[in-house]
Write a protein that holds these residues in place. Structure first.
Motif, PDB file in Angstrom:
ATOM      1  N   GLY A 143      90.527 104.230 -41.124  1.00  0.00           N
ATOM      2  CA  GLY A 143      90.358 102.797 -41.280  1.00  0.00           C
ATOM      3  C   GLY A 143      89.852 102.110 -40.040  1.00  0.00           C
ATOM      4  N   SER A 144      89.756 102.849 -38.962  1.00  0.00           N
ATOM      5  CA  SER A 144      89.274 102.280 -37.705  1.00  0.00           C
ATOM      6  C   SER A 144      88.302 103.249 -37.056  1.00  0.00           C
ATOM      7  CB  SER A 144      90.439 102.019 -36.745  1.00  0.00           C
ATOM      8  OG  SER A 144      89.967 101.648 -35.454  1.00  0.00           O
ATOM      9  N   ASN A 145      87.300 102.720 -36.371  1.00  0.00           N
ATOM     10  CA  ASN A 145      86.406 103.568 -35.586  1.00  0.00           C
ATOM     11  C   ASN A 145      86.612 103.353 -34.092  1.00  0.00           C
ATOM     12  OD1 ASN A 145      85.192 101.090 -35.159  1.00  0.00           O
ATOM     13  ND2 ASN A 145      83.368 101.551 -36.384  1.00  0.00           N
ATOM     14  N   LYS A 146      87.782 102.772 -33.760  1.00  0.00           N
ATOM     15  CA  LYS A 146      88.160 102.626 -32.359  1.00  0.00           C
ATOM     16  C   LYS A 146      89.149 103.727 -31.991  1.00  0.00           C
ATOM     17  CE  LYS A 146      87.484  97.616 -32.221  1.00  0.00           C
ATOM     18  NZ  LYS A 146      88.104  96.291 -31.943  1.00  0.00           N
ATOM     19  N   TYR A 147      88.919 104.364 -30.880  1.00  0.00           N
ATOM     20  CA  TYR A 147      89.771 105.472 -30.466  1.00  0.00           C
ATOM     21  C   TYR A 147      90.418 105.167 -29.119  1.00  0.00           C
ATOM     22  CZ  TYR A 147      85.344 106.563 -28.086  1.00  0.00           C
ATOM     23  OH  TYR A 147      84.188 106.484 -27.347  1.00  0.00           O
ATOM     24  N   LYS A 148      91.515 105.875 -28.874  1.00  0.00           N
ATOM     25  CA  LYS A 148      92.249 105.741 -27.614  1.00  0.00           C
ATOM     26  C   LYS A 148      92.146 107.047 -26.846  1.00  0.00           C
ATOM     27  CE  LYS A 148      96.925 105.125 -25.731  1.00  0.00           C
ATOM     28  NZ  LYS A 148      98.362 104.963 -26.075  1.00  0.00           N
ATOM     29  N   LYS A 149      91.718 106.962 -25.603  1.00  0.00           N
ATOM     30  CA  LYS A 149      91.584 108.160 -24.775  1.00  0.00           C
ATOM     31  C   LYS A 149      92.946 108.563 -24.214  1.00  0.00           C
ATOM     32  CE  LYS A 149      86.795 107.323 -23.374  1.00  0.00           C
ATOM     33  NZ  LYS A 149      85.850 107.133 -22.235  1.00  0.00           N
ATOM     34  N   LEU A 150      93.306 109.822 -24.420  1.00  0.00           N
ATOM     35  CA  LEU A 150      94.535 110.375 -23.839  1.00  0.00           C
ATOM     36  C   LEU A 150      94.263 110.969 -22.469  1.00  0.00           C
ATOM     37  CD1 LEU A 150      95.974 112.164 -27.009  1.00  0.00           C
ATOM     38  CD2 LEU A 150      96.518 109.882 -26.142  1.00  0.00           C
ATOM     39  N   VAL A 151      93.125 111.639 -22.341  1.00  0.00           N
ATOM     40  CA  VAL A 151      92.678 112.183 -21.053  1.00  0.00           C
ATOM     41  C   VAL A 151      91.231 111.760 -20.878  1.00  0.00           C
ATOM     42  CG1 VAL A 151      92.278 114.243 -19.667  1.00  0.00           C
ATOM     43  CG2 VAL A 151      94.215 114.171 -21.253  1.00  0.00           C
ATOM     44  N   LYS A 152      90.968 110.980 -19.854  1.00  0.00           N
ATOM     45  CA  LYS A 152      89.624 110.455 -19.638  1.00  0.00           C
ATOM     46  C   LYS A 152      88.699 111.503 -19.021  1.00  0.00           C
ATOM     47  CE  LYS A 152      91.177 105.668 -19.099  1.00  0.00           C
ATOM     48  NZ  LYS A 152      91.193 104.473 -18.211  1.00  0.00           N
TER      49      LYS A 152
END
Length: 689
Positions: A335-344
């Protein structure tokens, strides 16, 4: 008894170019490098099972590929060896209760690969399941730990062996291939020498994954065992175990990667291609498990997704994304195309996600400029290294490594990874080895870049700048970028190599008259093109399993359909002259670049005749060329002796022309007999202490 590292370097040194201080990586360090192959985290997230690749001892052990040993490491980095020695452990998976580790192996008197388990708290490995007269190629335990899905080919007809002895060995090319089948068995009925019935799936089964409720399977199929079908005609299906039928198929086009069902069974994450002309499987798709509708989850993402795994709770997908020369680990929700980085980006180059049942711990294997793949755990957004496969690397000085970026005159952005010469001094110009990746649907990342065919830190220790160019058509920058080389074999993609060279010269780093090039497969094609069409730019070239004649390549490869769809975008008979002029053999007569050609004699991808053609075209015209074949090797050397021999020849060729400045080819012989004698003497001396 193992020979110590320093003793090996002493006995196997190559001469002046290899007489390096002990604090530098030498050519003889390369065959001793170990690395992590697979990680699998325990259900509670407290321990990680992993396999480690361990090379065979040169001049001591029988020739063969690396061993794969089994280890366990906890969150503090306390490592335990479980199964070591002359073993090949693979396909690790934990039992649901975390008490057993399952794996595939041939152990003891096994004639075929079987399924084993070993208790985590101590005890010997026990064979759980074996099939009659055939290997288990892969397996997946059901989440309920009551069933197991197996992939295996049917057993060979026993009369085949007898008929071969009698001389009946005719082979009908690409016909009579054996399909890989899918079996689902109850673990409580496991045993030895089983001969179960396969599920009613007609096509070749390439992969399988369970639904969380253990009631359905995701099954990947292809029309036949042909590698071309695997690349271009694979399909994922949802298989209902109760009904024993395919309930849903997912319509995707082009190359297809892995797929996984979400924990609640509502969604399926799929790695695939954007279309049939996309050369890679870097697009992330989200499919509805009821309707089969598939949508692009991250449209226009300027990179490539390389690995996926759903969390065990909720609806969160974890993934690894390749962007430029870096990658990152992230999470995303339907439902979203925004992601959260766990390891950059910039911490390491990760692969192989494995997630604990609580979703709080993620295991990966990862490398950096300073080490090959090791075990890392990610918790609360922080990554911790847990294993150390090569403690001796801590005593080695490593050269500076960085990503180089610039824009070509036609506006295309280019990047690559540069390893400076060890002890680099600004204002001094150095010889350069350009190491070109294959594919071309691949790219080099800013991690560990040293192996038997790619000089990396070892080349830097010898005084070279070593550069890994990501020419246009490479992955890591989105689909459009990866298509830039299509319908333009050896065109602007290889002109980029000259642009890279000039950029490094303009930096004041490289001596323009001492530039060598090497690479394998498509990188071998680049090396052959550099030695012929672009000869004025390169002083030495080493080509490995490379393309030299685009006309005959199409007729002798096992991926002709893939060549047409994602590379050439035309057939040879559409434009004969174009294909000829994009072949290194066409330009052999103008070559001034000494060329060393090496090739596995059993290569199915790029036929060994490709190397023979260019060798003959150059040899007859009096060019400096040499051809080395490796019997028993395919599209890249897999065995220890062939890898080491390759390294010696590669570096001797480069040293001869770029460091020593010689104009004659170096000796063609490698004195392995002397090395064997020296090794035996070293072993005897070491044993007597």
């Amino acid at each position: 008894m193992k020979i110590t590292q320093s003793l090996l370097a002493l006995t196997l040194g190559l001469g002046s170019a290899c007489a390096l201080a002990d604090d530098r990586i030498s050519i003889d360090d390369i065959p001793t490098l170990q690395s992590v192959l697979q990680t699998s985290i325990s259900p509670d997230g407290e321990q990680i099972a992993f396999t480690r690749s361990v090379p065979r001892e040169l001049y001591v052990e029988e020739n063969g590929s690396n061993y794969a040993e089994l280890y366990l490491v906890d969150g503090k980095g306390q490592e335990r060896a479980f199964i070591t020695g002359k073993v090949n452990i693979g396909k690790l998976q934990w039992s649901a209760d975390g008490k057993q580790i399952y794996f595939l192996a041939k152990m003891g008197d096994d004639k075929f690969t079987s399924l084993y388990q070993i208790p985590v708290d101590g005890g010997q490995a026990q064979r759980v399941l074996s099939l009659k007269d055939r290997n288990i190629s892969s397996y997946k335990l059901a989440p309920n730990n009551k069933q197991i899905a197996l992939l295996a080919k049917p057993a060979a007809d026993k009369s085949e062996k007898e008929l071969k002895k009698l001389g009946f060995m005719a082979e009908v090319y690409e016909l009579g291939l054996t399909n890989q089948q899918l079996f689902v068995l109850s673990l409580d009925k496991a045993g030895d020498n089983l001969n179960p019935d396969a599920l009613a799936i007609q096509d070749y089964v390439g992969d399988v994954n369970w639904a969380a409720d253990s009631q359905a399977l995701l099954v990947k199929t292809q029309p036949s065992a042909l590698i071309d079908d695997q690349y271009m005609k694979s399909q994922w299906h949802l298989f209902d175990l109760a009904k024993q039928t395919v309930s849903l198929s997912f319509a995707t086009e082009g190359k297809l990667g892995e797929a996984e069902l979400s924990a609640d069974g509502r969604y399926i994450a799929i790695l695939g291609a954007q279309d049939k002309h996309d050369p890679a499987t870097g697009r992330l798709y989200l499919a509805d498990a009821k309707s089969g509708k598939v949508q692009d989850w991250l449209p226009d993402f300027k990179g490539h997704i390389s690995d996926i795994e759903w969390s065990h709770k909720g609806q969160t997908l974890n993934f690894i994304a390749e962007v430029g020369t870096q990658n990152f680990v992230a999470t995303i929700k339907p439902g979203s195309n925004k992601y959260k980085k766990l390891v950059k980006e910039g911490q390491f180059i990760a692969s192989g996600l494995s997630i604990s049942d609580s979703d709080k711990s993620i295991a990966v294997r990862a490398n950096s400029y300073a080490h090959p793949n090791e075990v890392f755990v990610i918790r609360s957004g922080k990554a911790k290294r847990l294993s150390d496969s090569n403690p001796w690397l801590a005593e080695k000085r490593l050269a500076k490594q960085e990503t180089i970026r610039f824009t070509a005159e036609d506006g295309v952005e280019l990047d690559g990874v540069l390893i400076y010469p060890l002890d680099y001094q600004k204002g001094t110009r150095y010889p350069l080895i350009m190491s070109v990746h294959g594919g071309p649907e691949s790219h080099d990342k800013d991690g560990w870049l040293t192996n038997y065919s790619r000089p990396g830190q070892m080349g830097a220790a010898r005084g070279y700048a070593v550069f890994y160019p990501n020419y246009r058509g490479s992955t890591g920058k989105g689909v459009d970028y990866s298509k830039l080389g299509q319908n333009d074999y050896a065109g602007e993609e290889f002109n980029d190599l000259v642009r890279f060279k000039q950029h490094l010269v303009d930096m004041g780093l490289v001596d323009s008259k001492r530039v060598g090039i090497t690479g394998g497969s498509y990188g071998g094609y680049a090396s052959a093109w550099a030695a012929t069409k672009l000869t004025e730019h390169f002083a030495a070239s080493v080509m490995f399993v490379g393309v030299t004649n685009q006309l005959s390549k199409f007729g002798t490869t096992d991926i002709s359909n893939e060549m047409f769809l994602v590379h050439a975008r035309s057939y040879p008979w559409d434009k004969w002259q174009y294909y000829l002029e994009r072949s290194p053999i066409y330009w052999a007569g103008q070559s001034k670049t000494p060329l060393l050609i090496m090739h596995g004699k059993d290569d199915p991808r790029v036929h060994p005749a490709q190397s023979m053609e260019l060798y003959r075209y150059m040899k007859v015209q009096g060019k400096d060329v040499r051809l080395v074949y490796y019997p028993g090797e395919g599209h890249g050397n897999r065995k220890a002796a062939a890898q080491y021999d390759y390294s010696l020849r590669l570096m001797r060729w480069m040293d001869n022309y770029l460091i020593d400045g010689k104009t004659q080819m170096p000796d063609y012989e490698i004195d392995h007999a002397a090395k064997l004698k020296a090794t035996k003497e070293a072993v005897n001396t070491d044993s007597s202490k």
